[in-house]
Every structure is written in C-alpha cells, then in structure tokens.
Scaffold this motif. Sequence first.
Motif, PDB file in Angstrom:
ATOM      1  N   GLU A  49       0.868  -1.179   0.000  1.00 48.57           N
ATOM      2  CA  GLU A  49       0.000   0.000   0.000  1.00 48.57           C
ATOM      3  C   GLU A  49       0.901   1.225   0.000  1.00 48.57           C
ATOM      4  O   GLU A  49       1.781   1.354   0.856  1.00 48.57           O
ATOM      5  CB  GLU A  49      -0.905  -0.012   1.228  1.00 48.57           C
ATOM      6  CG  GLU A  49      -1.842  -1.207   1.262  1.00 48.57           C
ATOM      7  CD  GLU A  49      -2.581  -1.356   2.579  1.00 48.57           C
ATOM      8  OE1 GLU A  49      -2.434  -0.489   3.478  1.00 48.57           O
ATOM      9  OE2 GLU A  49      -3.297  -2.360   2.721  1.00 48.57           O
ATOM     10  N   LYS A  75       1.333   5.424  -0.054  1.00 49.26           N
ATOM     11  CA  LYS A  75       0.763   6.749   0.190  1.00 49.26           C
ATOM     12  C   LYS A  75       1.865   7.767  -0.069  1.00 49.26           C
ATOM     13  O   LYS A  75       3.013   7.555   0.324  1.00 49.26           O
ATOM     14  CB  LYS A  75       0.269   6.874   1.627  1.00 49.26           C
ATOM     15  CG  LYS A  75      -0.886   5.959   1.947  1.00 49.26           C
ATOM     16  CD  LYS A  75      -1.325   6.125   3.372  1.00 49.26           C
ATOM     17  CE  LYS A  75      -2.424   5.120   3.695  1.00 49.26           C
ATOM     18  NZ  LYS A  75      -2.789   5.147   5.100  1.00 49.26           N
ATOM     19  N   ASN A  87       2.788  12.222  -0.290  1.00 50.79           N
ATOM     20  CA  ASN A  87       2.366  13.569   0.057  1.00 50.79           C
ATOM     21  C   ASN A  87       2.617  14.505  -1.120  1.00 50.79           C
ATOM     22  O   ASN A  87       2.955  15.669  -0.940  1.00 50.79           O
ATOM     23  CB  ASN A  87       3.090  14.053   1.319  1.00 50.79           C
ATOM     24  CG  ASN A  87       4.566  14.302   1.089  1.00 50.79           C
ATOM     25  OD1 ASN A  87       5.168  13.757   0.153  1.00 50.79           O
ATOM     26  ND2 ASN A  87       5.182  15.105   1.933  1.00 50.79           N
TER      27      ASN A  87
END
Length: 167
Positions: free
Chosen positions: A155, A157, A159
């Motif tokens: 997974e 992620k 910014n």
Amino acid sequence: GKFSTKMNFTSDLQQNMMPDMKSVNGKGILSIPNAEVKNFAPVVKMAEALKVDLLKQLEVKDTKMEFEIKDGRIFIKPFDYSKEKINMNIFGSNGIDATLDYTTKLAIPRSVLGSKANDVINNFSSQAKSKGINLSVAEIINVDVLIGGTVLKPEIKTNLKQAAGNM
C-alpha cells in the motif's frame, strides 16, 4: 545480485530446534556490491504512484545498510540511494510475516516527474495565482512515500499534493 551480511542474533528455540522467529533479536550490516531490483511489487507500485517509470527498476551498487532485529521485525536504519537525478533516503521495517512499514524521502526533479504529477503541481500553482498568490514552482520536489501493506500487496501513500503546496 550479490550481497553479504555480518550479523549477531539471539533467539528462543522451538521444540524442533528451529528459531522462534518472534523472539529473534540482533543487529548487523548488509553489504550490496551490485544488485538489481526488478518486478518487486513495493518498488513498482511506488513508481506508479509517483508516475516515474524509471523507478520501477533499481540498480544497487556499493550500498551498506545497518539493520536491527527486534522481536522478529527487521528495522533498516536510514540510508541514501540515488537513481539518475533522484535522491532518496530510505528507512523502516519489515516483519517476518512480510508486512512493510517504510518511508522513502525523495528529492525529485520536476523534469523526471510524469505529466500527471506535474499537472497536480501546475494546477495548484494556477489556483494560487487565481487567488492573487504568486508561487514559483521549485525544480526539485520533496516527496515522502509511505510503503505499508505486505510484500505481495503493498500500500503506497504519498504527500505529492502537500509537496506541491510547499513550493
């Protein structure tokens, strides 16, 4: 590729005299004189999330990583890696159960970002200008990538939107 390691560890033993992986503790240094990382799901998904195809395959040369094993989890101390003009600082841990918890801090030149990533940055800049805020877009975008999940189902992620806002 090739690698070597120097490691000290302790562990409880199971009845079959194999180490109890949850009790393994130790530390060491992993030395990689030359290796390639190909088709490794966490790396491929990171490259896809950033829209930077050149990160899908990594060549690792003359790299040393310090690690520590605590209660069956391997913690990699921060180390630096570069690919072309992209600089990275990587650290985190993985479990014997294949779970991942890594952070990769990247300094990426806009020239290697994909068009979608540059569209996000340009859109943010345009929105700011429409509100009377004149932002200059940096040529180097600092992005943090968090890699979780497992080795087979990572997974990712980023910014990237926040990084675009810090121009």
